[in-house]
Design an enzyme around this catalytic site. Structure first.
Site, short mmCIF file in Angstrom:
data_model
loop_
_atom_site.label_atom_id
_atom_site.label_comp_id
_atom_site.label_asym_id
_atom_site.label_seq_id
_atom_site.Cartn_x
_atom_site.Cartn_y
_atom_site.Cartn_z
N ARG A 193 -11.24 -26.34 -20.33
CA ARG A 193 -11.21 -25.22 -19.39
C ARG A 193 -11.11 -23.90 -20.16
O ARG A 193 -10.36 -23.79 -21.13
CB ARG A 193 -10.05 -25.37 -18.40
N ASP A 194 -11.88 -22.92 -19.68
CA ASP A 194 -11.85 -21.59 -20.30
C ASP A 194 -10.46 -20.98 -20.11
O ASP A 194 -9.85 -21.10 -19.05
CB ASP A 194 -12.92 -20.69 -19.66
N ASN A 196 -24.42 -17.78 -23.64
CA ASN A 196 -24.50 -16.41 -24.12
C ASN A 196 -24.94 -16.43 -25.58
O ASN A 196 -24.50 -17.29 -26.34
CB ASN A 196 -23.14 -15.71 -24.03
N HIS A 223 -21.68 -22.87 -26.99
CA HIS A 223 -20.96 -23.41 -25.84
C HIS A 223 -21.73 -23.11 -24.57
O HIS A 223 -22.36 -22.06 -24.43
CB HIS A 223 -19.53 -22.85 -25.75
N HIS A 268 -21.24 -22.57 -20.61
CA HIS A 268 -20.26 -22.28 -19.55
C HIS A 268 -20.71 -23.02 -18.28
O HIS A 268 -21.85 -22.87 -17.84
CB HIS A 268 -20.23 -20.80 -19.21
P1 5GP Z 1 -18.75 -16.19 -24.88
O1 5GP Z 1 -18.70 -14.76 -24.42
O2 5GP Z 1 -18.67 -16.32 -26.39
O3 5GP Z 1 -19.89 -16.94 -24.28
O4 5GP Z 1 -17.47 -16.86 -24.24
C1 5GP Z 1 -16.38 -17.34 -24.96
C2 5GP Z 1 -15.41 -17.90 -23.95
O5 5GP Z 1 -14.39 -18.58 -24.66
C3 5GP Z 1 -14.74 -16.82 -23.09
O6 5GP Z 1 -15.01 -17.09 -21.72
C4 5GP Z 1 -13.26 -16.97 -23.43
O7 5GP Z 1 -12.42 -16.77 -22.33
C5 5GP Z 1 -13.17 -18.37 -23.99
N1 5GP Z 1 -12.13 -18.54 -24.99
C6 5GP Z 1 -11.90 -17.75 -26.08
N2 5GP Z 1 -10.87 -18.22 -26.80
C7 5GP Z 1 -10.44 -19.34 -26.16
C8 5GP Z 1 -9.40 -20.26 -26.44
O8 5GP Z 1 -8.65 -20.16 -27.41
N3 5GP Z 1 -9.25 -21.29 -25.56
C9 5GP Z 1 -10.06 -21.45 -24.47
N4 5GP Z 1 -9.82 -22.50 -23.68
N5 5GP Z 1 -11.06 -20.59 -24.18
C10 5GP Z 1 -11.24 -19.55 -25.02
#
Ligand code: 5GP
Length: 117
Positions: A28-29, A86, A99, A101
């Site tokens: 989970r995010d 992204n 990753h 989402h």
């Molecule tokens: P991006 O913008 O790179 O596609 O999204 C990265 C996602 O990783 C963000 O939605 C952020 O909230 C999530 N995220 C960043 N650090 C952590 C973490 O330490 N644990 C979890 N579970 N999610 C994270």
């Protein structure tokens, strides 16, 4: 350099892991934008979508398959959801470990995720 996601995959830092196999880990995010917000991450480091190779095609398909399974598990499959990769600066990628989402559990509207302030 191991990413924060690599540390989660290896169990070195805590996360709410909802699925794991030999190829992917889903958790989970930490900052969810909807009732369901899960990240599906390959266990091996691929930095961005730009770095996906021919050899990774099955792996990326598996990420999508796992996302669909998790959507069913979360009870959001019928209502619908959004899958997002992204990529780099204009894609607002923050963590450079590929990753996917999985976002759902409410109407998401016509727009993509709002940019972070
Ligand atoms: P991006 O913008 O790179 O596609 O999204 C990265 C996602 O990783 C963000 O939605 C952020 O909230 C999530 N995220 C960043 N650090 C952590 C973490 O330490 N644990 C979890 N579970 N999610 C994270």
């Amino acid at each position: 350099m191991p990413t924060i996601f690599a540390k989660i995959i290896r169990g070195e830092i805590p996360a709410d892991i909802v699925y794991q196999d030999e190829r992917v880990t889903a958790f989970r995010d930490i900052d969810p934008v909807a009732p369901t917000h899960i990240l599906i991450v390959p266990n091996k480091l691929i930095a961005t979508v730009n770095d996906v190779t021919e050899d990774d095609k099955l792996l990326v398909g598996h990420m999508v398959f796992v996302a669909a399974q998790l959507a069913r598990q979360e009870g959001i499959a019928e209502d619908g959801y959004r899958l997002i990769f992204n990529c780099n600066q204009h894609g607002n990628q923050v963590v450079f470990h590929l990753h996917l989402h999985l976002v759902g559990g409410r109407p998401l509207g016509p727009m993509i995720l709002k940019p972070r302030e």
